[in-house]
Design an enzyme around this catalytic site. Structure first.
Site, PDB file in Angstrom:
ATOM      1  N   ARG A 148      18.620  62.984  54.438  1.00 24.16           N
ATOM      2  CA  ARG A 148      17.362  63.736  54.363  1.00 24.16           C
ATOM      3  C   ARG A 148      17.368  64.573  53.099  1.00 24.16           C
ATOM      4  NH1 ARG A 148      17.941  62.880  59.813  1.00 24.16           N
ATOM      5  NH2 ARG A 148      16.277  61.514  60.536  1.00 24.16           N
ATOM      6  N   ASP A 177      19.334  56.371  56.189  1.00 27.10           N
ATOM      7  CA  ASP A 177      18.238  56.788  57.064  1.00 27.10           C
ATOM      8  C   ASP A 177      16.911  56.414  56.420  1.00 27.10           C
ATOM      9  OD1 ASP A 177      16.678  58.254  59.098  1.00 27.10           O
ATOM     10  OD2 ASP A 177      18.572  59.249  59.543  1.00 27.10           O
ATOM     11  N   HIS A 253      15.810  54.114  62.112  1.00 33.98           N
ATOM     12  CA  HIS A 253      16.105  54.940  60.935  1.00 33.98           C
ATOM     13  C   HIS A 253      16.476  54.054  59.744  1.00 33.98           C
ATOM     14  CE1 HIS A 253      15.602  58.875  62.745  1.00 33.98           C
ATOM     15  NE2 HIS A 253      16.300  58.502  63.792  1.00 33.98           N
ATOM     16  N   ASP A 315      20.363  55.447  67.619  1.00 36.65           N
ATOM     17  CA  ASP A 315      19.434  56.411  68.229  1.00 36.65           C
ATOM     18  C   ASP A 315      18.011  56.164  67.752  1.00 36.65           C
ATOM     19  OD1 ASP A 315      20.327  57.248  65.646  1.00 36.65           O
ATOM     20  OD2 ASP A 315      19.243  59.130  65.954  1.00 36.65           O
ATOM     21  N   GLU A 316      17.075  56.670  68.525  1.00 34.95           N
ATOM     22  CA  GLU A 316      15.675  56.807  68.118  1.00 34.95           C
ATOM     23  C   GLU A 316      15.118  55.550  67.439  1.00 34.95           C
ATOM     24  OE1 GLU A 316      15.419  61.593  67.495  1.00 34.95           O
ATOM     25  OE2 GLU A 316      16.028  60.453  65.741  1.00 34.95           O
ATOM     26  N   TRP A 382      24.573  62.935  72.587  1.00 37.69           N
ATOM     27  CA  TRP A 382      23.810  63.994  71.901  1.00 37.69           C
ATOM     28  C   TRP A 382      22.648  64.512  72.729  1.00 37.69           C
ATOM     29  CZ3 TRP A 382      18.774  63.947  69.596  1.00 37.69           C
ATOM     30  CH2 TRP A 382      18.076  62.741  69.688  1.00 37.69           C
ATOM     31  N   ASP A 409      21.828  72.442  63.221  1.00 36.03           N
ATOM     32  CA  ASP A 409      20.566  72.542  62.477  1.00 36.03           C
ATOM     33  C   ASP A 409      19.563  73.415  63.246  1.00 36.03           C
ATOM     34  OD1 ASP A 409      20.437  70.512  64.416  1.00 36.03           O
ATOM     35  OD2 ASP A 409      18.934  69.349  63.317  1.00 36.03           O
ATOM     36  N   TRP A 458      21.880  68.062  60.642  1.00 32.11           N
ATOM     37  CA  TRP A 458      20.802  67.230  60.099  1.00 32.11           C
ATOM     38  C   TRP A 458      20.085  68.058  59.047  1.00 32.11           C
ATOM     39  CZ3 TRP A 458      21.322  62.397  61.518  1.00 32.11           C
ATOM     40  CH2 TRP A 458      21.938  62.111  62.746  1.00 32.11           C
ATOM     41  N   THR A 459      19.701  67.413  57.919  1.00 27.57           N
ATOM     42  CA  THR A 459      19.285  68.212  56.769  1.00 27.57           C
ATOM     43  C   THR A 459      17.809  68.067  56.383  1.00 27.57           C
ATOM     44  OG1 THR A 459      20.050  66.464  55.283  1.00 27.57           O
ATOM     45  CG2 THR A 459      21.614  68.225  55.806  1.00 27.57           C
ATOM     46  N   GLU A 460      16.940  67.714  57.345  1.00 26.62           N
ATOM     47  CA  GLU A 460      15.513  67.660  57.020  1.00 26.62           C
ATOM     48  C   GLU A 460      15.061  68.954  56.327  1.00 26.62           C
ATOM     49  OE1 GLU A 460      16.800  66.793  59.937  1.00 26.62           O
ATOM     50  OE2 GLU A 460      15.600  65.271  60.971  1.00 26.62           O
TER      51      GLU A 460
END
Ligand code: ACM
Length: 516
Positions: A148, A177, A253, A315-316, A382, A409, A458-460
């Site tokens: 991110r 990602d 992702h 994930d996701e 998670w 985060d 996580w670095t959004e």
């Protein structure tokens, strides 16, 4: 003694040992590597190039490191350390234990030992103690999202040094990602030529505004690690007894990879490297050619990362494109699968087979339970503790990384005014500290499958290393004690008192921690 994490047993004796220019570092067989590391750590602040010899020298103060087969009960990471006025004796069953003893020794010295230039007029004194120590859990990890926002190589090394100081031994490196592909793959150069860069990134929270009202910064973002960079970082980690666990995300992702190679996606229109955050619908297709593409990628990843575990995400992954894709539906039919969850499970099983055949182990986020867990998979829990409990009770290894206790985060304070913009949530250091990984729900047998714990970053909303440090520390410091120290020796008031001294070390190390 102001040690973090708190050791298993620590007895304080009368007197002190003083490090002097005459001190000899003596290393028994197989201890020379760690002895060399210690000599290099002591050099900058003291200005003394202490010699590493095979034996102690008469009349010289010493730091003696030796392997001792009688200490097998302490495991590979445990150690015994005795400090007397004439010397420091460190024994362990394996080099990792010697290494952690050196971390303890560094913490017993004045915080100035962490300076990078000579400090004049110091008495480099160590209190006389006897310590017997060993970790509670085998996996004591920190995760970093380099996608991110790209995080420079020098910061990764700084983080690895900080993990070593915390006696943490696993670095989960999120490398691919939607917003960026960060690892050079020789066979598929467009993954980084195209996939490592996004045109711009959104300003503020994307979930707070509809797409048409989103503001973008108009600035190109990106970067990637060359294979030489990766080798340098992995070697740096190895010297610090840290396993690097690379994460190559699939099947979700994946937008950056699809931007680079449109044939990996489900749509006929091309996509760009993603400029917003969240759960993105563009995911890998399930064609055989895509599975083989990703196995080629993994082949290069295996060359770069010698550790046992390879993280494949999982994930996701929204299933919408597969539901609408004739090719995906045909594949589902052909494989006799019931639904799209089984399709994802098939995808992950193919990676599990691939990695297992090469002597490695697949690890993934807990969504890999959906549609059936691959036979050799390890689960990173998670979305709470449930996935971890379920997998461990079914005989799979697990790493506990639940949002409620380990998502660094999240805001560190309830009152977010004045804090840098974060993703949301609230996770104070005290809650991290209070985490008990072996929660109710694990069978007695399943407890053995809990490898340990991990903190996620996580670095959004974390554009710089300085802000990453602010989010990590001291919550990662609290988590280090959760991973290392026996539950009965944990005490938050004692932790806070020791943290004051720990902050002095972080000050010297120029770490932008958040005061408690
Ligand atoms: C995750 O936070 N999506 C693993």
């Amino acid at each position: 003694m102001n040690l973090i994490p708190q050791p298993k047993q620590c007895t304080v004796r009368e007197g002190q040992f003083h490090l002097t220019p005459q001190t000899v570092i003596a290393a028994g067989p197989q201890a020379a590597g760690v002895a060399g590391y210690l000599a290099r750590k002591l050099f900058p602040a003291t200005g003394w190039n202490l010699p590493v010899r095979a034996t102690r020298a008469k009349g010289h103060p010493y730091i003696f490191l030796a392997l001792d087969s009688r200490l097998s009960g302490l495991g590979a990471e445990g150690y015994k350390m005795e400090v007397t006025p004439v010397g420091v004796t460190i024994r362990a069953h394996a080099p990792a234990g010697l290494f952690y003893a050196c971390q303890t020794l560094l913490q017993l010295l004045p915080a100035a030992i962490f300076r990078e230039a000579p400090v004049e007029g110091m008495d480099w004194a160590v209190p006389c103690v006897e310590i017997v120590d060993q970790p509670r859990f085998a996996w004591r990890g920190a995760h970093l999202d380099s996608c991110r926002h790209f995080m420079p190589k020098e910061f990764i090394k700084k983080l690895l040094d900080l993990l070593a100081l915390h006696k943490m031994n696993s670095f989960h490196w999120h490398l691919t990602d939607d917003q960026g592909w960060r690892v050079e793959i020789k066979k598929y150069p467009r993954l980084t030529e195209v996939g490592a860069w996004r045109k711009q990134t959104l300003v503020g929270h994307d979930y707070a505004q509809p797409d048409e009202e989103t503001t973008y910064d108009g600035l190109r973002h990106g970067g990637f690690y060359t294979q030489d960079d990766i080798r340098e970082i992995v070697a740096y980690a190895q010297e610090r007894f840290i396993n690097v666990v690379p994460e190559i995300e699939m099947p979700g992702h994946a937008q950056a990879a699809i931007a680079a190679y449109p044939e990996l996606g489900n749509l006929s229109e091309p996509v760009e490297v993603c400029q917003r955050f969240g759960v993105i619908t563009h995911v890998f297709n399930v064609n055989e050619s895509t599975i083989l593409f990703l196995q080629d990628v993994l082949s290069e990843v295996l060359e770069l990362f010698p550790g046992k575990f390879i993280h494949v995400g999982g994930d996701e992954c929204p299933k919408q494109e597969w539901r609408e894709s004739p090719a995906a539906q045909a594949r589902k039919q052909e494989l006799g699968l019931k639904d799209e969850h089984e399709l994802q499970s098939y995808f992950i099983r193919r990676m599990d087979d691939f990695l297992t055949a090469r002597g490695r182990r697949l690890i993934g986020w807990d969504e890999i339970l959906e549609g059936g867990l691959a036979p050799n998979a390890t689960v990173m829990s998670w979305r709470g503790e449930k996935g971890g409990i379920q997998a461990a009770n079914a005989g799979h290894d697990v790493v506990m990384a639940p949002t409620t206790y380990t998502y660094l985060d999240y805001y560190p304070t309830e009152q977010t005014e004045g804090e840098p913009l974060g993703i949301g949530g609230y996770l104070p250091p005290e809650r991290v500290y209070g985490y008990e990984p072996l929660a109710k729900g694990f069978s007695r047998e399943a407890r053995k499958h809990v490898l340990g714990i991990q903190g996620q970053l996580w670095t959004e909303y974390i554009p710089t290393p300085k802000q990453a440090e602010y989010m990590y520390f001291p919550r990662l410091t609290a988590l280090a004690e959760v991973g290392w120290t026996a539950a009965k020796h944990k005490d938050y008031a004692s932790f806070l008192a020791r943290l004051e001294a720990f902050f002095e070390r972080l000050d010297v190390l120029d770490v932008n921690y958040r005061p408690v």
